[in-house]
Design an enzyme around this catalytic site. Structure first.
Site, PDB file in Angstrom:
ATOM      1  N   LYS A 189       0.879  -1.175   0.000  1.00 11.13           N
ATOM      2  CA  LYS A 189       0.000   0.000   0.000  1.00 11.13           C
ATOM      3  C   LYS A 189       0.911   1.217   0.000  1.00 11.13           C
ATOM      4  CE  LYS A 189      -4.126   1.986   2.032  1.00 11.13           C
ATOM      5  NZ  LYS A 189      -3.758   3.347   1.590  1.00 11.13           N
ATOM      6  N   ARG A 200      -8.592  10.064  -7.229  1.00  9.16           N
ATOM      7  CA  ARG A 200      -9.552   9.237  -6.481  1.00  9.16           C
ATOM      8  C   ARG A 200     -10.953   9.839  -6.515  1.00  9.16           C
ATOM      9  NH1 ARG A 200      -8.971   6.041  -1.456  1.00  9.16           N
ATOM     10  NH2 ARG A 200     -10.930   6.092  -0.319  1.00  9.16           N
ATOM     11  N   ARG A 230      -3.961   7.993  -5.292  1.00  8.95           N
ATOM     12  CA  ARG A 230      -4.702   7.082  -6.164  1.00  8.95           C
ATOM     13  C   ARG A 230      -4.900   7.734  -7.538  1.00  8.95           C
ATOM     14  NH1 ARG A 230      -8.726   3.155  -4.521  1.00  8.95           N
ATOM     15  NH2 ARG A 230      -9.205   1.856  -6.345  1.00  8.95           N
TER      16      ARG A 230
END
Length: 506
Positions: free
Chosen positions: A212, A232, A217
């Site tokens: 992670k 995201r 993102r």
């Protein structure tokens, strides 16, 4: 429709915890709205401004002290038009034009309307009208099947667009929605795991464990030489990230949709601070001569490849497609590990400067826009003991309670505590009541929003990390801070210092 009707529904939604009642209230509101008003109302009650950035700061909104109007006259269409004018006010004289527009808007709003507008424009309209509830309300108001509305939302990534399709086009329009290269898809989300062992045991043995990364993102789309990069939140940042665009254009394919993370790395290959990555998203895309500013992409999923939609295929198939098109861009992972092997991978992720790991079932489809057990995130827990400096009055269900806490770290040189963040997360009903009763005993002064306290109370805060920030005096901010408990066994002199918090910076 008048804005006061939206305020009424917003208050009703915040006043209940019942999902059914929230859906009923929102469905009734949408039923009262015209077909042209529905997308705007859906966006607002989901905490979104359709115009995006308005060019108005938090301080400007808080500083507004216009007397509220007596009677509600504002309409949804009128406010939407004014927000459009606000968002397009640029160039010489724009500051004065924005101030005049704000005066016009807030001067025409009643007290409750001012409150809703202020929270909407500062991104603090937290009232429980989350995506799932709003999807239910859209289905109820339009009379369309819930599953069809839910899938359309997943694939469009937009509640407002989904509402328009349901109301204007009905079943056929919703059915026609598919995965489209160039249109962002609501990202699949992960559920926090109780522990690494629990995640591996519950999802195994057919699973993969990914690093992670401590990045941002991204979702990238490519059709020929045309590349789009989304965040995201589905914001298009393509123009700001030419380095990512260049990498995607080199992939051996014609069309592709990839899901992953991006970050900047230091000379040793370790992740640079999270905000260094995020700062690139607001730039003009000019990297200059600084190689440290180059964004590196890493991917963990493939939703489409060369004309084939993979979103409903198991992760195993999607990873095979990812490996075939971008083997050098895969996030570090291990497949079918034992608990001990997964722990080694977790330790390696932390040692490399990342957040932890993601444990994923290889059998699951891509649940766009949803948080499911098929993906579980595992991160170490950080806690700090901080001083409560102030608390803001709550709204909605928390009206009448002191809620959002101002948090300070101890100055090791003996000065006053240094503010490092705010949070209202983790507060139970019992803690809200206790705070409201207790804080008056420590109050120094107050204004219409906030009660300020003597630095005496210590609270234990759980957080995901620390990052640099110019917003607070300490130059740092807490990431995803939430209350664990109060520490009556500790005095402010025993709270964590600002130096200790700065030492946690990546």
């Amino acid at each position: 429709m008048k804005l006061s009707r939206v305020v009424e529904a917003s208050s009703a939604v915040t006043a209940t915890r019942s999902r059914k009642k929230k859906t009923e209230e929102l469905g009734a509101l949408l039923g009262d709205a015209s077909v042209d008003e529905i997308p705007t109302v859906v966006a607002w009650l989901s905490g979104v401004i359709p115009q995006g950035r308005l060019g108005v700061g938090w301080r400007s909104l808080v500083a507004l002290e216009l007397p509220p109007a007596t009677d509600p006259t504002l309409t949804v269409a009128g406010v939407d038009d004014l927000l459009t004018r606000l968002s397009t006010a640029t160039g010489p004289g724009s500051v004065a034009r924005r101030r005049a527009l704000l005066d016009e808007l807030f001067g025409s709003a009643t007290e409750s309307e001012q409150d809703l507008l202020r929270r909407l424009m500062t991104g603090e309209l937290r009232q429980g009208a989350l995506a799932g509830v709003m999807v239910d309300a859209i289905a109820s108001a339009s009379g369309q099947p819930l599953d069809l509305v839910r899938r359309a939302h997943m694939l469009t990534g937009s509640l407002a667009e989904t509402a328009s399709l349901a109301v204007h086009g009905g079943t056929q329009a919703l059915s026609d929605v598919g995965l489209r290269v160039g249109r962002a898809v609501a990202p699949m989300l992960a559920t926090p795991a109780d522990s690494l062992a629990d995640a591996v045991t519950s999802l195994g043995p057919d699973l993969v464990v990914d690093f992670k990364l401590d990045g941002a993102r991204i979702q990238v789309h490519r059709r020929g030489d045309e590349v789009s990069v989304f965040t995201r939140t589905l914001r298009d940042i393509t123009d700001a990230v030419p380095d990512l665009v260049a990498v995607i254009r080199e992939l051996p394919c014609e069309t592709v949709i990839l899901d992953g993370e991006t970050l900047t790395l230091d000379a040793d290959g370790r992740p640079r601070p999270f905000q260094d990555t995020m700062s690139r998203f607001g730039s003009a895309g000019d990297l200059g001569d600084d190689p440290a500013g180059v964004l590196r992409p890493f991917f963990f999923d493939c939703l489409h490849l060369d004309g084939v939609d993979l979103i409903d295929r198991p992760l195993r198939d999607r990873l095979a497609a990812l490996t075939s098109v971008a083997p050098g861009l895969r996030i570090p992972s291990v497949t079918d590990p034992s608990v001990a092997q997964a722990q080694q991978h977790f330790d390696a992720a932390l040692a490399a400067g990342h957040e932890g790991v993601m444990v994923k079932s290889l059998a699951g489809p891509y649940a766009a826009g949803r948080r499911g057990k098929g993906w579980q995130k595992v991160k170490p827990v950080h806690t700090l003991d901080l001083v409560v400096l102030a608390a803001e009055w709550g709204s909605g269900r928390r009206t009448g309670f002191l809620s959002n806490l101002h948090l300070g770290a101890r100055d090791p040189d003996g000065g006053p505590p240094v503010m490092v963040g705010k949070t209202f997360k983790g507060l139970t009903d019992a803690l809200l009541q206790w705070q409201t009763d207790e804080f008056g005993r420590h109050e120094t002064h107050r204004d219409s929003y906030t009660v300020y306290l003597r630095p005496e109370l210590v609270v234990e805060i759980e957080l995901d990390g620390v990052q640099r920030s110019s917003r607070y005096p300490g130059g740092v901010a807490l990431r995803f801070a939430r209350v664990v408990r109060y520490r009556p066994d500790k005095t402010a002199a025993e709270a964590d210092t600002i130096d200790a918090i700065r030492a946690k910076l990546p």
